[in-house]
Design a protein around this motif. Structure first.
Motif, PDB file in Angstrom:
ATOM      1  N   SER A  15      -8.858  12.273  -9.106  1.00 50.38           N
ATOM      2  CA  SER A  15      -8.971  11.771  -7.739  1.00 50.38           C
ATOM      3  C   SER A  15      -8.552  10.310  -7.735  1.00 50.38           C
ATOM      4  O   SER A  15      -9.051   9.515  -8.536  1.00 50.38           O
ATOM      5  N   VAL A  16      -7.637   9.964  -6.838  1.00 48.61           N
ATOM      6  CA  VAL A  16      -7.147   8.596  -6.725  1.00 48.61           C
ATOM      7  C   VAL A  16      -7.449   8.101  -5.310  1.00 48.61           C
ATOM      8  O   VAL A  16      -7.067   8.749  -4.337  1.00 48.61           O
ATOM      9  N   THR A  17      -8.146   6.984  -5.221  1.00 50.07           N
ATOM     10  CA  THR A  17      -8.481   6.385  -3.929  1.00 50.07           C
ATOM     11  C   THR A  17      -7.869   4.994  -3.853  1.00 50.07           C
ATOM     12  O   THR A  17      -8.033   4.193  -4.772  1.00 50.07           O
ATOM     13  N   LEU A  18      -7.155   4.735  -2.762  1.00 52.97           N
ATOM     14  CA  LEU A  18      -6.635   3.404  -2.475  1.00 52.97           C
ATOM     15  C   LEU A  18      -7.331   2.890  -1.234  1.00 52.97           C
ATOM     16  O   LEU A  18      -7.481   3.620  -0.252  1.00 52.97           O
ATOM     17  N   PHE A  19      -7.746   1.607  -1.265  1.00 50.48           N
ATOM     18  CA  PHE A  19      -8.401   0.994  -0.109  1.00 50.48           C
ATOM     19  C   PHE A  19      -7.827  -0.396   0.091  1.00 50.48           C
ATOM     20  O   PHE A  19      -7.630  -1.145  -0.862  1.00 50.48           O
ATOM     21  N   GLY A  57      -5.205  -7.761   2.719  1.00 48.76           N
ATOM     22  CA  GLY A  57      -5.757  -8.072   1.401  1.00 48.76           C
ATOM     23  C   GLY A  57      -5.178  -7.208   0.308  1.00 48.76           C
ATOM     24  O   GLY A  57      -4.311  -6.356   0.544  1.00 48.76           O
ATOM     25  N   PRO A  58      -5.679  -7.389  -0.902  1.00 49.96           N
ATOM     26  CA  PRO A  58      -5.185  -6.590  -2.029  1.00 49.96           C
ATOM     27  C   PRO A  58      -5.580  -5.125  -1.884  1.00 49.96           C
ATOM     28  O   PRO A  58      -6.494  -4.776  -1.133  1.00 49.96           O
ATOM     29  N   VAL A  59      -4.888  -4.293  -2.619  1.00 50.75           N
ATOM     30  CA  VAL A  59      -5.175  -2.862  -2.632  1.00 50.75           C
ATOM     31  C   VAL A  59      -6.138  -2.591  -3.787  1.00 50.75           C
ATOM     32  O   VAL A  59      -5.886  -2.980  -4.923  1.00 50.75           O
ATOM     33  N   LEU A 105       2.197   4.190 -14.414  1.00 47.30           N
ATOM     34  CA  LEU A 105       2.800   3.992 -13.095  1.00 47.30           C
ATOM     35  C   LEU A 105       2.428   2.633 -12.481  1.00 47.30           C
ATOM     36  O   LEU A 105       3.162   2.116 -11.654  1.00 47.30           O
ATOM     37  N   LEU A 106       1.279   2.104 -12.883  1.00 45.82           N
ATOM     38  CA  LEU A 106       0.836   0.835 -12.328  1.00 45.82           C
ATOM     39  C   LEU A 106       1.510  -0.323 -13.003  1.00 45.82           C
ATOM     40  O   LEU A 106       1.536  -1.425 -12.540  1.00 45.82           O
ATOM     41  N   PHE A 122       0.830  -1.210   0.000  1.00 44.57           N
ATOM     42  CA  PHE A 122       0.000   0.000   0.000  1.00 44.57           C
ATOM     43  C   PHE A 122       0.862   1.257   0.000  1.00 44.57           C
ATOM     44  O   PHE A 122       0.680   2.142  -0.830  1.00 44.57           O
ATOM     45  N   ASP A 123       1.784   1.350   0.948  1.00 45.16           N
ATOM     46  CA  ASP A 123       2.607   2.554   1.080  1.00 45.16           C
ATOM     47  C   ASP A 123       3.490   2.786  -0.135  1.00 45.16           C
ATOM     48  O   ASP A 123       3.654   3.925  -0.589  1.00 45.16           O
ATOM     49  N   ALA A 124       4.059   1.716  -0.660  1.00 43.70           N
ATOM     50  CA  ALA A 124       4.915   1.850  -1.842  1.00 43.70           C
ATOM     51  C   ALA A 124       4.106   2.318  -3.049  1.00 43.70           C
ATOM     52  O   ALA A 124       4.563   3.167  -3.822  1.00 43.70           O
ATOM     53  N   LEU A 125       2.898   1.784  -3.213  1.00 40.63           N
ATOM     54  CA  LEU A 125       2.049   2.196  -4.323  1.00 40.63           C
ATOM     55  C   LEU A 125       1.651   3.657  -4.193  1.00 40.63           C
ATOM     56  O   LEU A 125       1.724   4.417  -5.160  1.00 40.63           O
ATOM     57  N   LEU A 126       1.260   4.073  -3.004  1.00 39.59           N
ATOM     58  CA  LEU A 126       0.862   5.459  -2.778  1.00 39.59           C
ATOM     59  C   LEU A 126       2.017   6.414  -3.086  1.00 39.59           C
ATOM     60  O   LEU A 126       1.843   7.424  -3.774  1.00 39.59           O
ATOM     61  N   ALA A 127       3.203   6.078  -2.615  1.00 37.85           N
ATOM     62  CA  ALA A 127       4.376   6.918  -2.878  1.00 37.85           C
ATOM     63  C   ALA A 127       4.697   6.964  -4.371  1.00 37.85           C
ATOM     64  O   ALA A 127       5.028   8.028  -4.908  1.00 37.85           O
ATOM     65  N   ARG A 128       4.591   5.831  -5.036  1.00 40.75           N
ATOM     66  CA  ARG A 128       4.871   5.772  -6.476  1.00 40.75           C
ATOM     67  C   ARG A 128       3.889   6.640  -7.256  1.00 40.75           C
ATOM     68  O   ARG A 128       4.272   7.359  -8.184  1.00 40.75           O
ATOM     69  N   ILE A 129       2.611   6.593  -6.882  1.00 43.22           N
ATOM     70  CA  ILE A 129       1.598   7.401  -7.560  1.00 43.22           C
ATOM     71  C   ILE A 129       1.852   8.884  -7.336  1.00 43.22           C
ATOM     72  O   ILE A 129       1.870   9.672  -8.282  1.00 43.22           O
ATOM     73  N   GLU A 130       2.051   9.271  -6.072  1.00 45.61           N
ATOM     74  CA  GLU A 130       2.294  10.687  -5.775  1.00 45.61           C
ATOM     75  C   GLU A 130       3.498  11.217  -6.538  1.00 45.61           C
ATOM     76  O   GLU A 130       3.426  12.248  -7.202  1.00 45.61           O
ATOM     77  N   GLN A 131       4.610  10.525  -6.441  1.00 39.92           N
ATOM     78  CA  GLN A 131       5.838  10.969  -7.091  1.00 39.92           C
ATOM     79  C   GLN A 131       5.689  10.963  -8.611  1.00 39.92           C
ATOM     80  O   GLN A 131       6.058  11.920  -9.286  1.00 39.92           O
TER      81      GLN A 131
END
Length: 108
Positions: free
Chosen positions: A64-68, A73-75, A107-108, A12-21
């Protein structure tokens, strides 16, 4: 409006950082307009709202990007773009919205 939804088996954290950057570095005019983060009972949700100028549409648009994630479990990712039109009653020039979403796809 363009939309992308995916379920990913990633950190989760790595994906969020990758998206932001990636979004902020992917366009000279991109900015992070707002963010929100929640955690409760092992679930977490992060929302990011980005904006950038659309040269194709000649205006600004948002994504708008939402991660849950529930537990380990999966993101789940949901991304929606809006604002890439100059028309009064119907949408035209929506290329900018798709282009903004394409950067996220890369990015994904």
């Amino acid at each position: 409006m363009a939309k992308l939804e995916k379920t990913l088996a990633v950190d989760f954290d790595a994906l969020l950082a990758r998206i932001e950057q990636g979004i902020l570095e992917g366009s000279v005019s991109a900015s992070l307009e707002a963010s929100s983060d929640f955690r409760e009972d092992g679930a977490r949700c992060s929302v990011r709202v980005f904006e950038r100028f659309s040269y194709a549409g000649g205006n600004r648009l948002s994504m708008s990007v939402t991660l849950f994630q529930s537990g380990e479990g999966p993101v789940h990712l949901s991304a929606i773009t809006a604002g890439g039109s100059q028309a009064l009653f119907f949408k035209i020039n929506t290329w900018g919205e798709e282009t903004f979403l394409d950067k996220l796809r890369e990015l994904l």
